[in-house]
Scaffold this motif. Structure first.
Motif, mmCIF file in Angstrom:
data_model
loop_
_atom_site.group_PDB
_atom_site.id
_atom_site.type_symbol
_atom_site.label_atom_id
_atom_site.label_comp_id
_atom_site.label_asym_id
_atom_site.label_seq_id
_atom_site.Cartn_x
_atom_site.Cartn_y
_atom_site.Cartn_z
ATOM 1 N N THR A 77 0.800 -1.233 0.000
ATOM 2 C CA THR A 77 0.000 0.000 0.000
ATOM 3 C C THR A 77 0.832 1.281 0.000
ATOM 4 O O THR A 77 0.273 2.372 0.120
ATOM 5 C CB THR A 77 -0.935 0.030 1.220
ATOM 6 N N LEU A 80 0.060 4.707 -1.592
ATOM 7 C CA LEU A 80 -0.887 5.646 -0.984
ATOM 8 C C LEU A 80 -0.185 6.655 -0.075
ATOM 9 O O LEU A 80 -0.808 7.612 0.386
ATOM 10 C CB LEU A 80 -1.944 4.885 -0.168
ATOM 11 N N SER A 108 2.629 -5.079 -6.209
ATOM 12 C CA SER A 108 2.270 -3.710 -5.849
ATOM 13 C C SER A 108 2.889 -2.716 -6.827
ATOM 14 O O SER A 108 3.841 -3.026 -7.552
ATOM 15 C CB SER A 108 2.741 -3.393 -4.434
#
Length: 168
Positions: A77, A80, A108
């Motif tokens: 993640t 982000l 990712s």
């Protein structure tokens, strides 16, 4: 190794969180005797984002060779995060195996963008001296502790750890 306790993860709600000082003290109790220094440095620096913490550390200690350590869940993640590419461009990153993200994190955005900069796990000891960007995924014995368990002070998950779920 330094464990930087974040005053508040900008991607998580603050509701229900213990006060910052309490979280630092619980982390210290958890890490006691394991060669890990728990720090409230981010609170002292007044940084809210990793990119700003890294910039501050490298300015304060220009000769130091830092490596940012995070779990595989964070690699999944990190796109982000504020100016996430700058993190990879300014400090080597070691990603620690963390179920269930161990292999899915390799799909990712960050792992794909920096795939050509990945250092094999068996060369992780060279990470601090590699040309940036540089990162590695370290697979090995997993630790059962979740951040929630650590914050709760659950000593069953002390650093002695377990090898449940080992991928090696």
């Amino acid at each position: 190794m330094w464990w930087l306790v974040s005053p508040q993860n900008p991607l998580k709600p603050g509701a229900g969180m213990l006060p910052y000082r309490d979280r630092i003290e619980r982390a210290r109790a958890f890490a006691r005797g394991h060669g890990v220094t728990v720090s409230g440095l981010e609170g002292e620096l007044g940084t809210r984002f990793t990119v700003d913490t890294v910039a501050s550390l490298t300015r304060r200690a220009p000769g130091a060779r830092f490596v940012w350590i995070m779990g595989a869940d964070n690699l999944a993640t990190i796109h982000l995060w504020k100016r996430w590419q700058e993190i990879f461009e300014s400090i080597p990153v070691a990603v620690i195996d963390r179920a269930p993200y161990s292999y899915s994190c390799l799909a990712s955005r960050a792992a794909i963008r920096y795939r050509h900069c990945r250092t094999p796990g068996h060369r992780a000891s060279t990470l601090a001296t590699r040309r940036l960007p540089a990162w590695t995924l370290l697979l090995g014995p997993r630790h059962d502790a979740s951040a929630t368990a650590i914050r709760s002070g659950d000593r069953r998950f002390a650093f002695a750890g377990t090898d449940k779920g080992s991928t090696t």
